[in-house]
Design a protein around this motif. Structure first.
Motif, PDB file in Angstrom:
ATOM      1  N   GLY A 255     -12.870 -17.436 110.202  1.00  0.00           N
ATOM      2  CA  GLY A 255     -13.989 -18.071 109.166  1.00  0.00           C
ATOM      3  C   GLY A 255     -14.152 -17.506 107.998  1.00  0.00           C
ATOM      4  N   PRO A 256     -15.456 -17.992 107.339  1.00  0.00           N
ATOM      5  CA  PRO A 256     -15.385 -17.719 105.900  1.00  0.00           C
ATOM      6  C   PRO A 256     -14.797 -16.340 105.222  1.00  0.00           C
ATOM      7  CG  PRO A 256     -17.181 -18.495 106.594  1.00  0.00           C
ATOM      8  CD  PRO A 256     -16.590 -18.157 107.776  1.00  0.00           C
ATOM      9  N   ALA A 257     -13.963 -16.163 104.359  1.00  0.00           N
ATOM     10  CA  ALA A 257     -13.225 -15.073 103.883  1.00  0.00           C
ATOM     11  C   ALA A 257     -13.576 -14.865 102.385  1.00  0.00           C
ATOM     12  CB  ALA A 257     -11.723 -15.177 104.073  1.00  0.00           C
ATOM     13  N   ARG A 258     -13.243 -13.501 101.682  1.00  0.00           N
ATOM     14  CA  ARG A 258     -13.374 -13.134 100.749  1.00  0.00           C
ATOM     15  C   ARG A 258     -12.402 -12.353 100.160  1.00  0.00           C
ATOM     16  NH1 ARG A 258     -17.647  -9.181  97.854  1.00  0.00           N
ATOM     17  NH2 ARG A 258     -17.492  -9.924  95.881  1.00  0.00           N
ATOM     18  N   ILE A 259     -12.214 -12.730  98.954  1.00  0.00           N
ATOM     19  CA  ILE A 259     -11.052 -11.505  98.045  1.00  0.00           C
ATOM     20  C   ILE A 259     -11.781 -11.123  97.000  1.00  0.00           C
ATOM     21  CG2 ILE A 259      -9.014 -11.286  97.043  1.00  0.00           C
ATOM     22  CD1 ILE A 259      -7.851 -13.762  98.836  1.00  0.00           C
ATOM     23  N   SER A 260     -12.027  -9.855  96.787  1.00  0.00           N
ATOM     24  CA  SER A 260     -12.775  -9.306  95.518  1.00  0.00           C
ATOM     25  C   SER A 260     -11.658  -8.188  94.847  1.00  0.00           C
ATOM     26  CB  SER A 260     -13.786  -8.556  95.921  1.00  0.00           C
ATOM     27  OG  SER A 260     -13.860  -7.603  96.901  1.00  0.00           O
ATOM     28  N   GLY A 261     -12.299  -7.439  93.860  1.00  0.00           N
ATOM     29  CA  GLY A 261     -11.322  -6.556  93.366  1.00  0.00           C
ATOM     30  C   GLY A 261     -11.382  -6.522  91.694  1.00  0.00           C
ATOM     31  N   VAL A 460     -27.768 -21.329  95.323  1.00  0.00           N
ATOM     32  CA  VAL A 460     -27.651 -23.028  95.970  1.00  0.00           C
ATOM     33  C   VAL A 460     -26.238 -23.287  95.751  1.00  0.00           C
ATOM     34  CG1 VAL A 460     -28.500 -25.357  95.218  1.00  0.00           C
ATOM     35  CG2 VAL A 460     -30.362 -23.570  95.354  1.00  0.00           C
ATOM     36  N   GLY A 461     -25.666 -23.134  94.781  1.00  0.00           N
ATOM     37  CA  GLY A 461     -24.110 -23.439  94.554  1.00  0.00           C
ATOM     38  C   GLY A 461     -23.306 -22.929  95.604  1.00  0.00           C
ATOM     39  N   VAL A 462     -23.569 -21.821  96.225  1.00  0.00           N
ATOM     40  CA  VAL A 462     -22.715 -21.423  97.341  1.00  0.00           C
ATOM     41  C   VAL A 462     -22.964 -21.966  98.649  1.00  0.00           C
ATOM     42  CG1 VAL A 462     -22.075 -19.283  98.708  1.00  0.00           C
ATOM     43  CG2 VAL A 462     -22.360 -19.009  96.158  1.00  0.00           C
ATOM     44  N   LEU A 463     -24.511 -22.150  98.687  1.00  0.00           N
ATOM     45  CA  LEU A 463     -24.996 -22.899  99.929  1.00  0.00           C
ATOM     46  C   LEU A 463     -24.347 -24.107  99.997  1.00  0.00           C
ATOM     47  CD1 LEU A 463     -28.918 -21.636  99.854  1.00  0.00           C
ATOM     48  CD2 LEU A 463     -27.112 -21.124 101.762  1.00  0.00           C
ATOM     49  N   GLY A 470     -18.675 -25.452 106.461  1.00  0.00           N
ATOM     50  CA  GLY A 470     -19.085 -24.535 107.381  1.00  0.00           C
ATOM     51  C   GLY A 470     -18.376 -23.200 107.855  1.00  0.00           C
ATOM     52  N   ASP A 471     -18.475 -22.677 108.987  1.00  0.00           N
ATOM     53  CA  ASP A 471     -17.692 -21.554 109.390  1.00  0.00           C
ATOM     54  C   ASP A 471     -16.300 -21.851 109.991  1.00  0.00           C
ATOM     55  OD1 ASP A 471     -19.658 -20.002 108.376  1.00  0.00           O
ATOM     56  OD2 ASP A 471     -20.809 -19.997 110.305  1.00  0.00           O
ATOM     57  N   ALA A 472     -15.849 -23.017 109.508  1.00  0.00           N
ATOM     58  CA  ALA A 472     -14.497 -23.372 110.194  1.00  0.00           C
ATOM     59  C   ALA A 472     -13.153 -22.352 109.772  1.00  0.00           C
ATOM     60  CB  ALA A 472     -14.064 -24.790 109.698  1.00  0.00           C
ATOM     61  N   ASP A 495     -27.763 -13.861 102.281  1.00  0.00           N
ATOM     62  CA  ASP A 495     -28.696 -14.836 101.704  1.00  0.00           C
ATOM     63  C   ASP A 495     -28.131 -16.229 101.999  1.00  0.00           C
ATOM     64  OD1 ASP A 495     -30.155 -12.413 100.696  1.00  0.00           O
ATOM     65  OD2 ASP A 495     -29.550 -12.965  98.815  1.00  0.00           O
ATOM     66  N   ALA A 496     -27.013 -16.300 102.028  1.00  0.00           N
ATOM     67  CA  ALA A 496     -26.288 -17.716 102.083  1.00  0.00           C
ATOM     68  C   ALA A 496     -25.863 -18.123 103.651  1.00  0.00           C
ATOM     69  CB  ALA A 496     -25.137 -17.738 101.161  1.00  0.00           C
ATOM     70  N   GLY A 497     -26.204 -17.082 104.463  1.00  0.00           N
ATOM     71  CA  GLY A 497     -25.748 -16.936 105.771  1.00  0.00           C
ATOM     72  C   GLY A 497     -24.213 -17.032 106.094  1.00  0.00           C
ATOM     73  N   ILE A 498     -23.607 -16.368 105.005  1.00  0.00           N
ATOM     74  CA  ILE A 498     -22.175 -16.349 105.108  1.00  0.00           C
ATOM     75  C   ILE A 498     -21.840 -14.685 105.722  1.00  0.00           C
ATOM     76  CG2 ILE A 498     -19.957 -16.308 103.979  1.00  0.00           C
ATOM     77  CD1 ILE A 498     -21.421 -18.390 101.957  1.00  0.00           C
ATOM     78  N   ASP A 499     -21.204 -14.845 106.889  1.00  0.00           N
ATOM     79  CA  ASP A 499     -20.890 -13.440 107.372  1.00  0.00           C
ATOM     80  C   ASP A 499     -19.422 -13.202 107.487  1.00  0.00           C
ATOM     81  OD1 ASP A 499     -20.866 -11.324 108.833  1.00  0.00           O
ATOM     82  OD2 ASP A 499     -20.961 -12.373 110.977  1.00  0.00           O
TER      83      ASP A 499
END
Length: 692
Positions: A255-261, A460-463, A470-472, A495-499
């Motif tokens: 599903g959705p992923a994130r890279i931070s640092g 809004v931009g992230v939404l 979606g969550d593909a 807030d954006a519904g992203i898990d």
């Protein structure tokens, strides 16, 4: 010796090289006849590849070609790879299927891609990115140069030219070590080379003697490759990553992923490699989005250099330009006019805001325009009751219900005056695009969306971007760092519904860009500023990072006057080595300050390239731009003139006084911008100031 003597020498050398090439080819043709298990066409192809080994390439041929079958070795972690040939050279690793004729076909193509995937796994432990592994299908007796999905199709007449024209990614020592590594892992392939035409104790011209061939340990090679990449042209750092970064590039996400640092940890580099990786493994297009409109041009250039075969399948766009085009394609009218929208707000402030209770909190209109842009419209709020209770993340001034009511009245006045003029602002563009994407959910236009510097976007931009995929699986990748936020307001991913669950959220902790001196100077600016990242976690401004680069320098200049300061700046720029301007940036907090220094450098005869025009190609000129324009970029030398003047020379300030809370927020954003600018520097950070 003069020029006249040099010409015959060059001609003589050219004839010598031509003679050697002919001799190598004849030797290779004789050797290729030993592969009796394959036909004459395949023998001609292998002869061409053998010629490359005389130039330092490593060639591994499937043992079945010689009719000897596979051979295993105990204790080596041996694997098998279903390819005819593995070839390692300056251009990377090539997984090759040689065919006597016919068409690629789905079956052979699938087998070649499977072999490529196995090879990628084999070299990932050395930190080699998947972009440096290329599948080739070579046809004997045909002339062809085309693409079949990820696979490049070549005829026997084209293969040599194409291989030699690849951008150089690997040094000679890395080619040898990579070849040794693959030969150990794949015992079903035998290393072969053209019969040497020079005595073994003679080193070919231009090649350094190899005193440790075959003795590389994995850790040593990886460290040497990374160290070399940091000092080398772009093709080098686009080839070798840390194995942890390679794992992120190749990871299969459910599903959705994130890279931070923190700054300098390679988030953008990983994102670019990820874009190339996904483009090679999907049939759809990849959307790579940033907030700044200058960064997509640079990133497109980098990807074109790094992975030219897939660069046309990745769309690099700024969010607002993409949204406008999206609406145009859907037939939705957009009347974006920033100046008229600004006039509408100025009138609303004069008529409604200036005499309200808001002026007691902050008498200038800027804070309240930001409240509308980033909190109300940025979050897509359309009713006062929503605004009355919404958490105003990263806004320091606390507003009670009555004060929020005053803000809402200012917002409604602005919207009325904007509508009277029949124009949209930038937030309207994103809201219209979100409504359109949500209303007409057609087949997803993109296989994946990668968002760089996600912390600069509004909710809004992230939404909007989330709505596209979606969550593909492998659909959405968010890349960014909350400490580098340079715009007010904020949101959380929830807030954006992203898990983001489990290993789909990764934090990079090794800085590959800045030396300790440079990083310490930058962290000192934001050490007391805690920040909230998109996951809601509040973090200290001075974060611990691992450093790999130690050769930087910080130069601090304190001048008695502005003229003396600018004189020392020009002297420092002139003292740089020849060609160094190509990797030098001069950054300022405001457009006005940038203009001042562009004129100063022009009068001094120093070439300048505005960052908004920079596309990532080397140009021998100082890159001049604002702190914000420099986000996502890095330079060997960074000059920050008048960094103690908040707005730079000649910048007006708003009249009146701010409350401590609004002033604190304003100062934090200024420090964040300065921190971003300072961390763009790799070798030299020049900090100028004027005695007050």
């Amino acid at each position: 010796m003069g020029t006249d003597g040099a010409v015959p020498q060059r001609a003589q050398e050219a004839r010598r090289q031509e003679r050697l090439l002919r001799e190598h080819w004849q030797a290779a043709r004789r050797q290729a006849l030993r592969w009796t298990a394959v036909g004459e066409g395949e023998q001609r192809v292998i002869a061409q590849l053998l010629v490359l080994t005389a130039r330092g390439w490593r060639l591994l041929v499937n043992r079945r070609w010689a009719g000897t079958g596979s051979r295993t070795r105990a204790g080596t972690g041996a694997r098998t790879v279903g390819a005819d040939v593995l070839l390692v050279g300056p251009g990377g690793v090539f997984v090759i299927d040689v065919r006597a004729g016919g068409q690629p076909g789905d079956g052979p193509a699938a087998e070649l891609l499977a072999a490529t995937k196995v090879t990628e796994s084999a070299v990932a432990s050395l930190g080699m990115s998947p972009v440096a592994i290329q599948p080739l299908m070579v046809f004997a007796g045909r002339r062809v140069d085309a693409d079949h999905g990820r696979i490049r199709l070549l005829g026997e007449h084209e293969v040599g030219r194409v291989l030699l024209s690849q951008p150089h990614r690997l040094r000679a020592a890395s080619v040898r070590a990579m070849g040794d590594h693959l030969e150990r892992l794949f015992p079903d392939h035998a290393g072969v080379a053209v019969d040497r035409l020079v005595p073994p104790d003679v080193t070919p011209e231009g090649e350094q003697p190899d005193v440790a061939e075959g003795l590389f340990d994995l850790g040593g090679l990886r460290e040497a490759a990374l160290k070399g990449a940091m000092r080398a042209p772009i093709e080098q750092w686009m080839t070798f990553l840390h194995p942890d970064q390679v794992a992120l590039v190749r990871r299969n996400c459910s599903g959705p992923a994130r890279i931070s640092g923190p700054a300098g940890t390679g988030k953008t580099v990983v994102a670019l490699h990820r874009a190339a990786h996904l483009a090679r493994r999907t049939t759809g297009r990849i959307l790579y989005v940033t907030f700044a409109n200058n960064l997509p041009r640079v990133q497109h250039t980098f990807l074109g250099t790094m992975a030219p075969s897939v660069s046309d399948r990745v769309d690099f766009r700024s969010l607002h330009s993409w949204a406008q085009e999206f609406l145009h394609q859907r037939g939705v009218p957009v009347r974006l006019h920033g100046d008229k929208a600004e006039t509408a707000f100025s009138l609303a402030w004069k008529d409604v805001g200036r005499g309200s209770r808001l002026a007691a909190l902050d008498p200038g209109p800027t804070y309240w325009r930001e409240e509308i842009d980033y909190v109300i419209k940025g979050r897509g709020l359309t009713r006062f009751e929503e605004y009355a209770t919404v958490p105003r993340r990263r806004r320091r001034a606390s507003l009670n219900r009555t004060q929020r009511q005053s803000v809402w009245e200012l917002y409604e006045a602005y919207e009325a005056r904007r509508a009277e003029r029949g124009v949209h602002d930038f937030n309207d563009v994103l809201s219209l695009a979100l409504a359109e994407a949500s209303l007409r959910r057609e087949r997803p236009p993109y296989a994946a969306v990668i968002v760089d510097e996600v912390q600069d976007l509004t909710l809004v931009g992230v939404l909007l971007l989330h709505a596209l995929v979606g969550d593909a699986p492998n659909g959405l990748l968010l890349v960014g760092d909350g400490q580098q936020t340079v715009y007010p307001g904020g949101f959380r991913l929830t807030d954006a519904g992203i898990d983001i669950r489990g290993d789909r959220g990764q934090v990079l902790r090794t800085n590959y860009r800045n030396s300790k001196q440079i990083l310490d100077a930058a962290l000192a600016v934001v050490a007391d500023d805690t920040f909230e990242d998109l996951d809601g976690l509040r973090t200290s401004g001075r974060r611990d990072v691992d450093l790999t680069y130690h050769d930087g320098d910080v130069v601090r200049v304190v001048a008695p006057s502005a003229d003396a300061h600018d004189g020392q700046l020009l002297d420092a720029l002139r003292s740089l080595p020849v060609g160094a301007l190509a990797d030098t940036a001069l950054l300022c907090p405001t457009v006005r300050a940038v203009g001042h220094y562009q004129r100063l450098l022009a009068r001094a005869g120093i070439a300048v390239c505005p960052l908004e025009s920079y596309d990532g190609r080397a140009v021998d000129a100082v890159k001049a731009g604002t702190y914000r324009r420099a986000k996502g970029l890095e330079f060997k030398n960074v000059f920050l003139p008048r960094r103690d003047a908040q707005g730079g020379p000649g910048t007006p300030t708003e009249p009146g006084s701010q409350t401590p809370e609004t002033a604190r927020e304003h100062d934090e954003l200024l420090r964040s911008g300065l921190f971003v600018a300072m961390t763009r520097a790799r070798d030299l950070l020049w900090l100028g100031s004027v005695t007050r």
